[in-house]
Design a protein around this motif. Structure first.
Motif, PDB file in Angstrom:
ATOM      1  N   LEU A  88       0.985  -1.248   0.058  1.00  0.00           N
ATOM      2  CA  LEU A  88      -0.079   0.071   0.146  1.00  0.00           C
ATOM      3  C   LEU A  88       0.893   1.096  -0.061  1.00  0.00           C
ATOM      4  CD1 LEU A  88      -2.700   1.458   0.208  1.00  0.00           C
ATOM      5  CD2 LEU A  88      -2.335   0.908   2.983  1.00  0.00           C
ATOM      6  N   ASN A  89       1.859   1.187   0.799  1.00  0.00           N
ATOM      7  CA  ASN A  89       2.818   2.473   0.850  1.00  0.00           C
ATOM      8  C   ASN A  89       4.313   2.181   0.557  1.00  0.00           C
ATOM      9  OD1 ASN A  89       0.505   4.197   2.414  1.00  0.00           O
ATOM     10  ND2 ASN A  89       0.992   2.453   4.020  1.00  0.00           N
ATOM     11  N   TYR A  90       4.858   2.829   0.060  1.00  0.00           N
ATOM     12  CA  TYR A  90       6.515   2.617  -0.337  1.00  0.00           C
ATOM     13  C   TYR A  90       7.294   3.894  -0.293  1.00  0.00           C
ATOM     14  CZ  TYR A  90       4.869   3.676  -4.977  1.00  0.00           C
ATOM     15  OH  TYR A  90       4.560   4.238  -6.030  1.00  0.00           O
ATOM     16  N   ASP A  91       8.454   3.640  -0.367  1.00  0.00           N
ATOM     17  CA  ASP A  91       9.576   4.658  -0.531  1.00  0.00           C
ATOM     18  C   ASP A  91       9.377   6.123   0.528  1.00  0.00           C
ATOM     19  OD1 ASP A  91      10.952   3.539  -2.290  1.00  0.00           O
ATOM     20  OD2 ASP A  91      10.237   4.946  -4.013  1.00  0.00           O
ATOM     21  N   GLY A  92       9.283   5.985   1.744  1.00  0.00           N
ATOM     22  CA  GLY A  92       9.130   7.144   2.521  1.00  0.00           C
ATOM     23  C   GLY A  92      10.388   7.237   3.197  1.00  0.00           C
ATOM     24  N   GLU A  93      10.383   8.193   4.263  1.00  0.00           N
ATOM     25  CA  GLU A  93      11.382   8.324   5.067  1.00  0.00           C
ATOM     26  C   GLU A  93      10.985   9.108   6.312  1.00  0.00           C
ATOM     27  OE1 GLU A  93      14.412  10.783   2.921  1.00  0.00           O
ATOM     28  OE2 GLU A  93      13.274  12.633   3.467  1.00  0.00           O
ATOM     29  N   VAL A  94      11.948   8.845   7.394  1.00  0.00           N
ATOM     30  CA  VAL A  94      11.701   9.486   8.668  1.00  0.00           C
ATOM     31  C   VAL A  94      12.979  10.080   9.247  1.00  0.00           C
ATOM     32  CG1 VAL A  94      11.433   8.690  11.009  1.00  0.00           C
ATOM     33  CG2 VAL A  94      10.143   7.615   9.486  1.00  0.00           C
ATOM     34  N   GLU A  95      12.705  11.469   9.700  1.00  0.00           N
ATOM     35  CA  GLU A  95      14.277  12.071   9.956  1.00  0.00           C
ATOM     36  C   GLU A  95      14.148  11.901  11.480  1.00  0.00           C
ATOM     37  OE1 GLU A  95      14.003  16.306   8.282  1.00  0.00           O
ATOM     38  OE2 GLU A  95      14.470  16.894  10.242  1.00  0.00           O
ATOM     39  N   LEU A  96      15.591  11.690  11.842  1.00  0.00           N
ATOM     40  CA  LEU A  96      15.916  11.641  12.959  1.00  0.00           C
ATOM     41  C   LEU A  96      16.156  12.823  13.869  1.00  0.00           C
ATOM     42  CD1 LEU A  96      17.792   8.057  12.978  1.00  0.00           C
ATOM     43  CD2 LEU A  96      15.056   8.340  13.095  1.00  0.00           C
ATOM     44  N   PRO A  97      16.196  12.684  15.158  1.00  0.00           N
ATOM     45  CA  PRO A  97      16.856  13.794  16.029  1.00  0.00           C
ATOM     46  C   PRO A  97      18.224  13.862  16.118  1.00  0.00           C
ATOM     47  CG  PRO A  97      15.564  12.474  17.442  1.00  0.00           C
ATOM     48  CD  PRO A  97      15.418  11.809  16.170  1.00  0.00           C
ATOM     49  N   LEU A  98      19.039  13.441  15.012  1.00  0.00           N
ATOM     50  CA  LEU A  98      20.679  13.263  15.188  1.00  0.00           C
ATOM     51  C   LEU A  98      20.924  13.734  13.866  1.00  0.00           C
ATOM     52  CD1 LEU A  98      20.648   9.205  15.514  1.00  0.00           C
ATOM     53  CD2 LEU A  98      21.229  11.001  17.422  1.00  0.00           C
ATOM     54  N   ILE A  99      22.057  14.522  14.116  1.00  0.00           N
ATOM     55  CA  ILE A  99      22.770  15.220  12.967  1.00  0.00           C
ATOM     56  C   ILE A  99      23.647  14.491  12.251  1.00  0.00           C
ATOM     57  CG2 ILE A  99      24.079  17.064  12.219  1.00  0.00           C
ATOM     58  CD1 ILE A  99      21.456  17.931  12.879  1.00  0.00           C
ATOM     59  N   ASP A 100      23.855  14.226  11.031  1.00  0.00           N
ATOM     60  CA  ASP A 100      24.906  13.484  10.463  1.00  0.00           C
ATOM     61  C   ASP A 100      26.182  14.258  10.389  1.00  0.00           C
ATOM     62  OD1 ASP A 100      24.849  11.325   7.533  1.00  0.00           O
ATOM     63  OD2 ASP A 100      26.549  12.679   8.233  1.00  0.00           O
ATOM     64  N   PRO A 101      27.350  13.829  11.013  1.00  0.00           N
ATOM     65  CA  PRO A 101      28.136  14.486  11.157  1.00  0.00           C
ATOM     66  C   PRO A 101      28.718  14.987   9.663  1.00  0.00           C
ATOM     67  CG  PRO A 101      28.897  12.214  11.937  1.00  0.00           C
ATOM     68  CD  PRO A 101      27.456  12.203  11.568  1.00  0.00           C
ATOM     69  N   GLU A 102      28.967  14.101   8.772  1.00  0.00           N
ATOM     70  CA  GLU A 102      29.337  14.442   7.312  1.00  0.00           C
ATOM     71  C   GLU A 102      28.714  15.654   6.711  1.00  0.00           C
ATOM     72  OE1 GLU A 102      29.935  10.829   5.060  1.00  0.00           O
ATOM     73  OE2 GLU A 102      31.109  10.034   6.884  1.00  0.00           O
ATOM     74  N   SER A 103      27.634  15.394   6.871  1.00  0.00           N
ATOM     75  CA  SER A 103      26.619  16.215   5.879  1.00  0.00           C
ATOM     76  C   SER A 103      26.161  17.598   6.731  1.00  0.00           C
ATOM     77  CB  SER A 103      25.383  15.723   5.384  1.00  0.00           C
ATOM     78  OG  SER A 103      24.446  15.203   6.249  1.00  0.00           O
ATOM     79  N   GLY A 104      26.082  17.316   8.125  1.00  0.00           N
ATOM     80  CA  GLY A 104      25.624  18.407   8.831  1.00  0.00           C
ATOM     81  C   GLY A 104      24.267  18.686   8.896  1.00  0.00           C
ATOM     82  N   LEU A 105      23.368  17.607   8.363  1.00  0.00           N
ATOM     83  CA  LEU A 105      21.915  17.543   8.230  1.00  0.00           C
ATOM     84  C   LEU A 105      21.348  16.252   9.141  1.00  0.00           C
ATOM     85  CD1 LEU A 105      21.648  18.009   4.346  1.00  0.00           C
ATOM     86  CD2 LEU A 105      21.184  19.727   5.939  1.00  0.00           C
ATOM     87  N   PRO A 106      19.988  16.354   9.429  1.00  0.00           N
ATOM     88  CA  PRO A 106      19.696  15.505  10.190  1.00  0.00           C
ATOM     89  C   PRO A 106      19.573  13.971   9.352  1.00  0.00           C
ATOM     90  CG  PRO A 106      17.943  17.223  10.213  1.00  0.00           C
ATOM     91  CD  PRO A 106      18.950  17.520   9.255  1.00  0.00           C
TER      92      PRO A 106
END
Ligand code: ZN
Ligand code: MN
Length: 486
Positions: free
Chosen positions: A105-123
């Motif tokens: 029924l559902n596919y290709d989603g994403e969940v943002e975590l309250p963690l910062i990726d040290p490489e990109s500086g993004l969540p």
């Protein structure tokens, strides 16, 4: 002397969660979908899999499924169908489970975590591969030497949420679970109680050499994780176990392992089935169907404010301290309770702080969630109002509230019963001051000669005689006034 450098390994983790949907009836029949009914009372020919019985899709369950999909940022299938997943298990009467295989029924989603990726500086974002609909099995209850089965749960609606194998640390997997549960709590589609099996998580974990990409040539599935902390411990255990095997030059077996909460270890349950072992084929009793984009639009429009948006609003609109706001939005019930309190009390920061500290304390002591405390907003605002009116002080307010949590009586009644209400009788205060002045004349003298600390001592003595039933500010003001007099 060996000069080989030790290989370091990086975990590759994927998570599968089964979430029971809180619909009134089951996925494919009209049986009640209810936890705690007498065993085997909510069953019928359809969910028992009797010959000739025909399943019918529960529209409400599909709506809940779409709600979850949208909240996870998934694409919603335009066309979808159900499949039979064939396997024998005593709590699966039909010999197959109706699930979804190649058209979830559902596919290709994403969940943002309250963690910062040290490489990109993004969540950090966790990819959701799919979130498909299926039915639950019955429940085997193992007794000593035999097993009994309750089929009430057979056919209950489930959504299975599968991540991509994109997580590389225990912390990431843990944060994913916390964030997923938090987000789902806002949708009102499930009780999410892990002890009741309303949320069940399985972990897939393997290790690869650090610095390499691509998936390892084996995978271990860990089941029977009945809390997030069990999930964390099981992952730590598996990382250590698999590291030792790999360092000894062995490939860990492809298998399903069970977490043993008492022994704090995983143990082998069975070698892992392959998708082809299940002999999936389209469910012949349910035709494929289309999902109306207009209907999806309506569901999207009805989605509630989600935690990240609510956090931003709490910070902006109520100027809450960030830690307080984060704790409140962590769970939809807490956030709703906070806002309900504001109907009877205008100081938002004060209410928030009270909920976080005093209700948080009560929840910790009982290891429960806010709704289980059975409190109403008036229980909180009542205490704060008595405090503001000078009828409780910072100490007695907490004492009274602790009793309110136990008794669930209204704060004023509790304050009376405990004899904590401050009666605004200045006569009584003056009498006590007289007594303290004569008993502790030395301290009185010292204060008058400039020893400021004596004031605290004298206030304490007055408070003791008043059995705490005084507003400390008023008391100290009156005390100072008297000290300055003579
Ligand atoms: Zn049924
Ligand atoms: Mn499943």
């Amino acid at each position: 002397m060996s000069t080989a450098t030790a290989t370091t390994f990086q975990p590759v983790i994927g998570v599968e969660c089964h979430v029971q949907l809180a619909t009134a009836t089951k996925m494919f029949c009209g049986c009640r979908n209810e936890y705690g009914s007498a065993p085997n009372t909510n069953t019928c020919p359809v969910c028992q899999g009797q010959p000739g019985a025909l399943p019918v899709v529960n529209r409400r369950a599909m709506e809940f499924g779409v709600r979850v999909g949208l909240a996870l940022g998934c694409k919603i299938a335009r066309h979808t169908h159900f499949d039979r997943k064939n396997y024998f298990y005593p709590d699966l009467t039909k010999g197959y489970q109706i699930s979804q295989y190649d058209e979830p029924l559902n596919y290709d989603g994403e969940v943002e975590l309250p963690l910062i990726d040290p490489e990109s500086g993004l969540p950090r974002r966790v990819g959701i591969e799919r979130a498909h609909m299926e039915e639950d099995t019955g429940k085997s209850i193992h007794m000593e030497g035999f097993t009994i089965i309750d089929y009430n749960r057979a056919g209950a609606p489930l959504i299975e949420i599968v991540t991509t194998p994109c997580m590389h640390s225990v912390d990431e997997a843990y944060q994913y679970l916390v964030t997923l549960k938090r987000n789902l709590s806002y949708l009102g589609v499930s009780g999410l109680n892990m002890e009741k099996g309303q949320l069940r998580c399985d972990m897939n974990i393997s290790l690869r050499e650090a610095g390499t990409t691509g998936l390892p040539n084996y995978k271990v599935e860990v089941k029977n994780l009945n809390s997030f902390s069990a999930a964390r411990q099981a992952l730590e255990f598996e990382i250590a176990r698999q590291t030792a095997l790999l360092e000894a030059g062995q490939r860990p077996a492809i298998e399903t392992r069970l977490w043993d909460d008492d022994l704090r270890e995983t143990r082998s349950m069975r070698s892992k089935e392959d998708a082809q072992d299940y002999r999936y084929f389209p469910e012949p009793d349910l035709p494929p169907f289309s999902i109306d984009p207009q209907w999806v639009q309506e569901i999207r429009a009805s989605l509630p404010e989600m935690p990240d948006q609510r956090l931003a609003r709490f910070l902006e609109e109520f100027q809450l301290r960030r830690e307080d706001a984060e704790w409140l939005v962590d769970d939809a019930d807490r956030a709703a309770f906070f806002e309900a309190c504001l109907a009877g009390y205008s100081d938002a920061r004060r209410v928030a702080n009270w909920i976080v500290t005093e209700i948080g304390r009560a929840m910790n002591a009982r290891a429960c969630d806010l709704p289980e405390l059975g409190l109403s907003p008036e229980h909180v605002t009542g205490v704060l109002q008595l405090w503001d009116a000078g009828r409780l002080n910072n100490v007695t307010a907490k004492e009274v509230f602790a009793d309110v949590v136990e008794s669930r009586e209204q704060p004023e009644a509790v304050a009376r019963r405990l004899n904590k209400l401050i009666e605004q009788d200045s006569g009584e205060i003056d009498k006590v001051l007289d007594q303290v002045f004569s008993e502790f004349s030395k301290a009185v003298e010292e204060y008058r000669q400039g020893k400021e600390q004596a004031l605290g001592f004298l206030t304490g003595q007055c408070m003791r005689l008043l059995r705490g039933k005084a507003n400390p500010k008023d008391l100290q003001a009156r005390l100072k006034e008297r000290l300055e007099q003579a």
